[in-house]
Motif scaffolding. Structure first.
Motif, mmCIF file in Angstrom:
data_model
loop_
_atom_site.group_PDB
_atom_site.id
_atom_site.type_symbol
_atom_site.label_atom_id
_atom_site.label_comp_id
_atom_site.label_asym_id
_atom_site.label_seq_id
_atom_site.Cartn_x
_atom_site.Cartn_y
_atom_site.Cartn_z
ATOM 1 N N PHE A 50 0.832 -1.188 0.000
ATOM 2 C CA PHE A 50 0.000 0.000 0.000
ATOM 3 C C PHE A 50 0.873 1.246 0.000
ATOM 4 C CE2 PHE A 50 -1.931 -3.306 2.569
ATOM 5 C CZ PHE A 50 -3.155 -3.475 1.966
ATOM 6 N N SER A 51 0.245 2.344 -0.350
ATOM 7 C CA SER A 51 0.844 3.654 -0.094
ATOM 8 C C SER A 51 -0.130 4.423 0.762
ATOM 9 C CB SER A 51 1.091 4.409 -1.406
ATOM 10 O OG SER A 51 1.423 5.738 -1.144
ATOM 11 N N SER A 52 0.311 4.892 1.907
ATOM 12 C CA SER A 52 -0.588 5.622 2.794
ATOM 13 C C SER A 52 -0.149 7.065 2.964
ATOM 14 C CB SER A 52 -0.649 4.941 4.161
ATOM 15 O OG SER A 52 0.645 4.902 4.734
ATOM 16 N N THR A 89 -12.854 -12.952 10.384
ATOM 17 C CA THR A 89 -11.922 -13.792 9.625
ATOM 18 C C THR A 89 -10.725 -14.123 10.511
ATOM 19 O OG1 THR A 89 -10.465 -12.059 8.736
ATOM 20 C CG2 THR A 89 -12.561 -12.417 7.594
ATOM 21 N N THR A 90 -9.865 -15.008 10.031
ATOM 22 C CA THR A 90 -8.663 -15.366 10.788
ATOM 23 C C THR A 90 -7.691 -14.197 10.864
ATOM 24 O OG1 THR A 90 -7.676 -16.256 8.773
ATOM 25 C CG2 THR A 90 -8.829 -17.804 10.207
ATOM 26 N N MET A 91 -7.871 -13.196 9.970
ATOM 27 C CA MET A 91 -7.021 -12.005 9.983
ATOM 28 C C MET A 91 -7.631 -10.857 10.779
ATOM 29 S SD MET A 91 -5.887 -13.918 7.439
ATOM 30 C CE MET A 91 -6.938 -13.712 6.012
ATOM 31 N N GLY A 92 -8.868 -11.018 11.228
ATOM 32 C CA GLY A 92 -9.529 -9.956 11.974
ATOM 33 C C GLY A 92 -10.977 -9.803 11.556
ATOM 34 N N ASN A 93 -11.655 -8.853 12.153
ATOM 35 C CA ASN A 93 -13.065 -8.611 11.849
ATOM 36 C C ASN A 93 -13.200 -7.524 10.783
ATOM 37 O OD1 ASN A 93 -13.942 -10.466 13.838
ATOM 38 N ND2 ASN A 93 -13.700 -8.911 15.429
ATOM 39 N N PHE A 94 -13.970 -7.834 9.755
ATOM 40 C CA PHE A 94 -14.185 -6.914 8.644
ATOM 41 C C PHE A 94 -15.682 -6.787 8.374
ATOM 42 C CE2 PHE A 94 -9.905 -8.343 8.118
ATOM 43 C CZ PHE A 94 -9.222 -7.333 7.457
ATOM 44 N N LYS A 95 -16.032 -5.792 7.571
ATOM 45 C CA LYS A 95 -17.378 -5.704 7.035
ATOM 46 C C LYS A 95 -17.290 -5.959 5.541
ATOM 47 C CE LYS A 95 -21.624 -2.959 6.937
ATOM 48 N NZ LYS A 95 -22.291 -1.688 7.342
ATOM 49 N N GLN A 103 -2.173 -6.457 7.016
ATOM 50 C CA GLN A 103 -1.726 -5.071 7.125
ATOM 51 C C GLN A 103 -2.898 -4.135 7.411
ATOM 52 O OE1 GLN A 103 1.257 -5.038 3.527
ATOM 53 N NE2 GLN A 103 1.643 -3.289 4.840
ATOM 54 N N ILE A 104 -4.028 -4.392 6.779
ATOM 55 C CA ILE A 104 -5.219 -3.581 7.039
ATOM 56 C C ILE A 104 -5.673 -3.761 8.486
ATOM 57 C CG2 ILE A 104 -7.679 -3.316 6.485
ATOM 58 C CD1 ILE A 104 -6.991 -3.947 3.575
ATOM 59 N N GLU A 105 -5.613 -5.000 8.964
ATOM 60 C CA GLU A 105 -5.994 -5.274 10.351
ATOM 61 C C GLU A 105 -5.061 -4.539 11.316
ATOM 62 O OE1 GLU A 105 -7.725 -6.795 13.817
ATOM 63 O OE2 GLU A 105 -8.483 -6.680 11.760
ATOM 64 N N GLU A 106 -3.755 -4.539 11.049
ATOM 65 C CA GLU A 106 -2.799 -3.860 11.910
ATOM 66 C C GLU A 106 -3.021 -2.348 11.909
ATOM 67 O OE1 GLU A 106 1.039 -5.022 10.548
ATOM 68 O OE2 GLU A 106 0.790 -7.129 11.162
ATOM 69 N N ALA A 107 -3.395 -1.818 10.732
ATOM 70 C CA ALA A 107 -3.648 -0.377 10.633
ATOM 71 C C ALA A 107 -5.002 0.001 11.211
ATOM 72 C CB ALA A 107 -3.577 0.068 9.171
#
Length: 413
Positions: A59-61, A296-302, A360-364
């Protein structure tokens, strides 16, 4: 409705994106483009698509100035062609334009004008410089109203591009043999009139009505659709005249000759590819069909599901946190890959890319993963993917095309 803007020229490389505020861009770097999302309230979200070969950064943030980046405006025509707006204005004024399709299709140019503006003089020009076969593109509702059935059922249509010809017609009133330019103009005006009835036509005749495909060139990139789309854009009846241009020796005129012809007769010339890009910027091509929470195993999403209005395929946006005004939000575009995503193929690496992006999205604690689904033809087939993706991976490539960019630009979770 949303409008989208995306690069018409970038095809086979991996993209990393960030949502950034709208800024003026130059045309100096070919590795960056952007896709804007404009909602009904006038707010703008902008996707900056940045090519990179790094396997560490997905990503670029950052919120860098875009002045040094390339921006492809969908309203700008392909080099050597007129803009769609110019063509639309000429159609509105009753003039003819030349429309060229893709080299991989017919690679031909058609003389096109609005049927409601047909004149004997225009038809004489069309017959003189065309094949002599004059067609009229019409919507299905109008064909049904005038009781003009297809020549053959769709399953029996063996025409090379499956063009939907109906039975031919001549106007019953105000014509003689039906073949003269004046008679053909009379027939075309009758086809364009909302007041016409089935009893106003003789069958067979010398004009060939064609069935327009719903959603026009966005669904079928043909002259039938392009002609009616131009009439619609001009605010006229969705009925248009079209006829292929031939060279002096009777062969089909190709692009170099078509450009000469346009210059000789002071006609605008546009491409169907440019029309597709122009309409994708203005027409909604996906709609939100469902949304739900997904652990999910990577975290909670919508999860947001968006159905394509062109082919019915559902694309997915996995959203973490609040997107807010769209500034500095991590966004990942991930094309569907059965081998990598489901079976964990180490050849293409798609599955590991998908997992890494979600982590990475979960960490952010904020971000969007857009998962593009659907069959893209041979290149997306299971057998074809293995011998090609190794090279694509080594070159930092991926299979994201213009059609998919249009989908991404209209995903608005």
């Amino acid at each position: 409705m949303f409008t989208s803007s995306f690069s018409p020229h970038i095809h086979r490389f991996r993209e990393f994106v960030t949502l950034v505020p709208a800024r003026k861009a130059s045309r100096s770097a070919a590795t960056v483009t952007r896709a804007s999302l404009t909602s009904g309230d006038g707010s703008i979200r902008q996707l900056k698509l940045t090519s990179t070969k790094s396997s560490k950064s997905f990503f670029s943030s950052t919120n860098n100035d875009l002045d040094s980046y390339n921006h492809h405006d969908l309203d700008l025509p392909t080099h050597g062609f007129n803009s769609i707006e110019e063509a639309v204005e000429d159609i509105r004024q009753g003039k003819m334009v030349i429309v060229v399709d893709d080299e991989g299709r017919e690679n031909e140019g058609d003389l096109i004008m609005a049927a409601s503006k047909a004149t004997p003089e225009a038809l004489a020009f069309i017959v003189k410089h065309g094949t002599g076969i004059v067609c009229v593109s019409m919507k299905e509702d109008d064909l049904e109203r005038l009781e003009l059935p297809l020549m053959v059922p769709p399953k029996l249509n063996k025409e090379i591009l499956c063009t939907s010809f109906t039975i031919t017609v001549d106007a019953k009133h105000g014509t003689t043999t039906g073949v003269s330019a004046e008679d053909r103009a009379t027939t075309i005006l009758a086809l364009a009139s909302e007041k016409s009835t089935p009893e106003d036509f003789n069958r067979p005749g010398h004009i060939f009505p064609l069935k327009y495909t719903k959603r026009g060139v966005l669904a079928r990139p043909g002259h039938t659709e392009a002609s009616a789309d131009l009439a619609i854009l001009a605010g006229l009846e969705p009925v248009a005249v079209l006829s292929e241009i031939v060279d002096d020796d009777g062969s089909m005129a190709r692009l170099p000759r078509l450009k000469e012809f346009a210059k000789e007769h002071d006609l605008k010339i546009v491409s169907i590819i440019d029309m597709i890009r122009y309409l994708k910027k203005r027409e909604e091509t996906v709609k939100l069909s469902a949304a739900a929470r997904m652990p999910t195993t990577m975290g909670n999403f919508k999860i947001h599901c968006y159905e394509s209005l062109l082919d019915g395929v559902e694309h997915i946006a996995m959203v973490k946190g609040e997107i807010g005004d769209g500034k500095n939000v991590l966004v990942r575009i991930q094309p569907e890959c059965l081998a990598g995503d489901i079976f964990g193929s180490a050849i293409c690496g798609c599955g590991s890319h998908l997992e890494h992006a979600m982590r990475q999205i979960e960490e952010a604690e904020q971000g969007v993963l857009v998962y593009l689904r659907g069959d893209k033809g041979k290149e997306n087939s299971f057998g074809f993917k293995f011998p090609t993706n190794y090279d694509i991976q080594n070159h930092g490539g991926d299979n994201i095309d213009d059609k998919e960019y249009a989908v991404v630009a209209q995903v608005n979770p």
